[in-house]
Each structure stands twice: as C-alpha cells, then as structure tokens.
Design a protein around this motif. Structure first.
Motif, PDB file in Angstrom:
ATOM      1  N   TYR A   1       0.829  -1.205   0.000  1.00 16.87           N
ATOM      2  CA  TYR A   1       0.000   0.000   0.000  1.00 16.87           C
ATOM      3  C   TYR A   1       0.865   1.259   0.000  1.00 16.87           C
ATOM      4  CZ  TYR A   1      -3.425  -3.504   1.358  1.00 16.87           C
ATOM      5  OH  TYR A   1      -4.217  -4.626   1.406  1.00 16.87           O
ATOM      6  N   TYR A   2       1.956   1.219   0.739  1.00 17.08           N
ATOM      7  CA  TYR A   2       2.886   2.341   0.729  1.00 17.08           C
ATOM      8  C   TYR A   2       3.533   2.502  -0.639  1.00 17.08           C
ATOM      9  CZ  TYR A   2       2.678   2.927   5.822  1.00 17.08           C
ATOM     10  OH  TYR A   2       2.257   3.177   7.100  1.00 17.08           O
ATOM     11  N   VAL A   3       3.937   1.369  -1.229  1.00 15.27           N
ATOM     12  CA  VAL A   3       4.546   1.415  -2.555  1.00 15.27           C
ATOM     13  C   VAL A   3       3.564   1.966  -3.575  1.00 15.27           C
ATOM     14  CG1 VAL A   3       5.539   0.023  -4.406  1.00 15.27           C
ATOM     15  CG2 VAL A   3       6.095  -0.495  -2.015  1.00 15.27           C
ATOM     16  N   SER A   4       2.299   1.572  -3.467  1.00 17.43           N
ATOM     17  CA  SER A   4       1.282   2.039  -4.396  1.00 17.43           C
ATOM     18  C   SER A   4       1.073   3.546  -4.301  1.00 17.43           C
ATOM     19  CB  SER A   4      -0.040   1.316  -4.113  1.00 17.43           C
ATOM     20  OG  SER A   4      -1.067   1.799  -4.951  1.00 17.43           O
ATOM     21  N   ILE A   5       1.072   4.069  -3.077  1.00 14.91           N
ATOM     22  CA  ILE A   5       0.862   5.506  -2.897  1.00 14.91           C
ATOM     23  C   ILE A   5       2.072   6.299  -3.372  1.00 14.91           C
ATOM     24  CG2 ILE A   5       0.633   7.310  -1.139  1.00 14.91           C
ATOM     25  CD1 ILE A   5      -1.131   5.431   0.438  1.00 14.91           C
TER      26      ILE A   5
ATOM     27  N   LYS B   1       1.603   9.212  -9.217  1.00 13.90           N
ATOM     28  CA  LYS B   1       2.029  10.549  -9.614  1.00 13.90           C
ATOM     29  C   LYS B   1       1.106  11.624  -9.054  1.00 13.90           C
ATOM     30  CE  LYS B   1       3.101  13.375 -13.659  1.00 13.90           C
ATOM     31  NZ  LYS B   1       3.139  13.432 -15.144  1.00 13.90           N
ATOM     32  N   SER B   2      -0.192  11.388  -9.094  1.00 11.15           N
ATOM     33  CA  SER B   2      -1.144  12.380  -8.602  1.00 11.15           C
ATOM     34  C   SER B   2      -0.977  12.621  -7.103  1.00 11.15           C
ATOM     35  CB  SER B   2      -2.581  11.938  -8.899  1.00 11.15           C
ATOM     36  OG  SER B   2      -2.871  10.696  -8.272  1.00 11.15           O
ATOM     37  N   PHE B   3      -0.648  11.554  -6.363  1.00  8.40           N
ATOM     38  CA  PHE B   3      -0.431  11.708  -4.924  1.00  8.40           C
ATOM     39  C   PHE B   3       0.815  12.545  -4.655  1.00  8.40           C
ATOM     40  CE2 PHE B   3       1.904  10.265  -1.155  1.00  8.40           C
ATOM     41  CZ  PHE B   3       0.998  10.594  -0.159  1.00  8.40           C
TER      42      PHE B   3
END
Length: 225
Positions: free
Chosen positions: A49-53, A57-59
């Motif tokens: 989940y951390y890797v995904s966030i 790019k938008s985050f």
C-alpha cells in the motif's frame, strides 16, 4: 524533594490515560496501513500500500502542493504574527487587542473557517456579490478565482486568518517577558524604536518564533495531507 515530585505524581494518572489513547491510535493506524485489519479478515502485513501511494504521480503532486502551501502560509503567518506581537507590546490598548485576537480564531473551528471562506471568496460568494452590487464588477465571474485555484490562494488566506493571531499570542508572551532594562539601556545609548526591535527584541524572541513556525508548518502540512 516531595514538593518537586508531587505535581508529577498527581498528573501521572491523566498522563497515562492520554498517552495510552494516543499510543493505541498510532499503533492501530500503523497496523492498518500495513494491511492488518482482522475485523474484515485481512491479517497479512505488507508494504504494497505504501509502494502504491508513493508510485502514484497524482499523490506526489498533491503532496508537493500541500507542502508548498504549508511553507508559504507558515512563513507569512510568522512574519505578520511577529509584527502584531510587537505592536501589541508597544500599544497602550494591547489588552483589548489581545482579547480580540484570542476570541476571533478560537471560536471558529477550522472546518467552519474553510466553509466561511468558500462562501465569501468563491465567484458566487458574498464578496463578488457585494462588488457586483456596487457596480465594481460587471459580472460576478470577473472576480478572481480564489477557490480551487492552482496556487492555493484561498487556502493560504484561510490559514492566515486562523493562525496569525495564535502566532502573535505565542510571540507576544515571550516578548513581554524580556527584561525591559535592556531596552532602557538602548534608549540611553540613542537607539531608535526600530533599532531596539531589530537588535534586542527580535534576537531574543527567536526561540518562540522558530518553535511557532515549526509547529504550525507541521500541523498545517498534516492537515492539508
């Protein structure tokens, strides 16, 4: 020895309860961020989940925008707050000013302040309507878009309205405890009011100014994120 220890002993029960609530909340949030939520049947710890966030790019753009707005707002709030604090220090009517500065931001929660600014500064808000009614604007749409703009002007204005008085109060409390004999010596040596501020009051007030900046920058960054 007993007198020194007694206040801490009396505060210990409340401190344990508050620390327990805070620690449990942090632990639960950390566990859930790692994917551990037994209540819905998820028990596997993972960093995906951390890797995904972080890879979103938008985050990252949103994070940079929030940190930039927080930095600009905090710098302006501290500068204006220091000026207000010093003006209260030399103002004969500082008591009434202090009460006003305390009351205005405290009675209005952040969410209410955001809602008020939205209704005042949006192109269909109160301020454009007043300007339109006075004939200053031909159309309400001519009012600059301060809400949802790419520079975050509306956010900055809301934050400044809320936090400048708090900065002023913190710095004023520090300035008011500075030894007045230092200023008297400077006056006897021919120092002007501006020189007394720059060479005596401001240097001695740096601890409160820096702590105020760090606190409000971190708190506003977290709030924005």
């Amino acid at each position: 020895m007993k007198r020194e220890v007694k206040p801490y002993i009396l505060l210990l029960p409340a401190a344990v309860v508050l620390f327990g609530i805070l620690a449990s909340g942090i632990i639960m949030a950390l566990a859930q961020s790692l994917g551990y939520m037994p209540i819905i049947g998820i028990r596997e710890l993972t960093f995906k989940y951390y890797v995904s966030i972080i890879s979103d790019k938008s985050f990252l753009e949103s994070l940079i925008f929030s940190l930039k707005i927080s930095l600009i707002s905090s710098i302006i709030a501290v500068i204006v707050g220091v000026v207000l604090a010093y003006s209260m220090l030399i103002n004969k009517h500082r008591v009434s000013i202090k009460k006003t500065l305390y009351i205005l931001p405290i009675i209005v929660p952040h969410m209410v302040a955001s809602f008020l600014m939205f209704n005042i500064l949006s192109q269909s808000g109160l301020l454009p309507r007043i300007l339109y009614g006075l004939g200053i604007l031909k159309e309400q749409s001519q009012f600059p878009n301060l809400i949802f703009d790419r520079h975050g002007i509306g956010i900055i204005m809301t934050y400044l309205w809320k936090e400048i008085p708090f900065v002023a109060m913190v710095v004023y409390a520090f300035m008011s405890n500075i030894n007045r004999n230092l200023e008297d010596v400077a006056v006897n040596l021919g120092a002007s009011r501006r020189q007394r501020f720059w060479y005596i009051i401001l240097p001695l007030s740096w601890p409160s100014i820096i702590s105020s900046f760090i606190y409000y920058y971190l708190s506003f960054s977290i709030w924005c994120i």
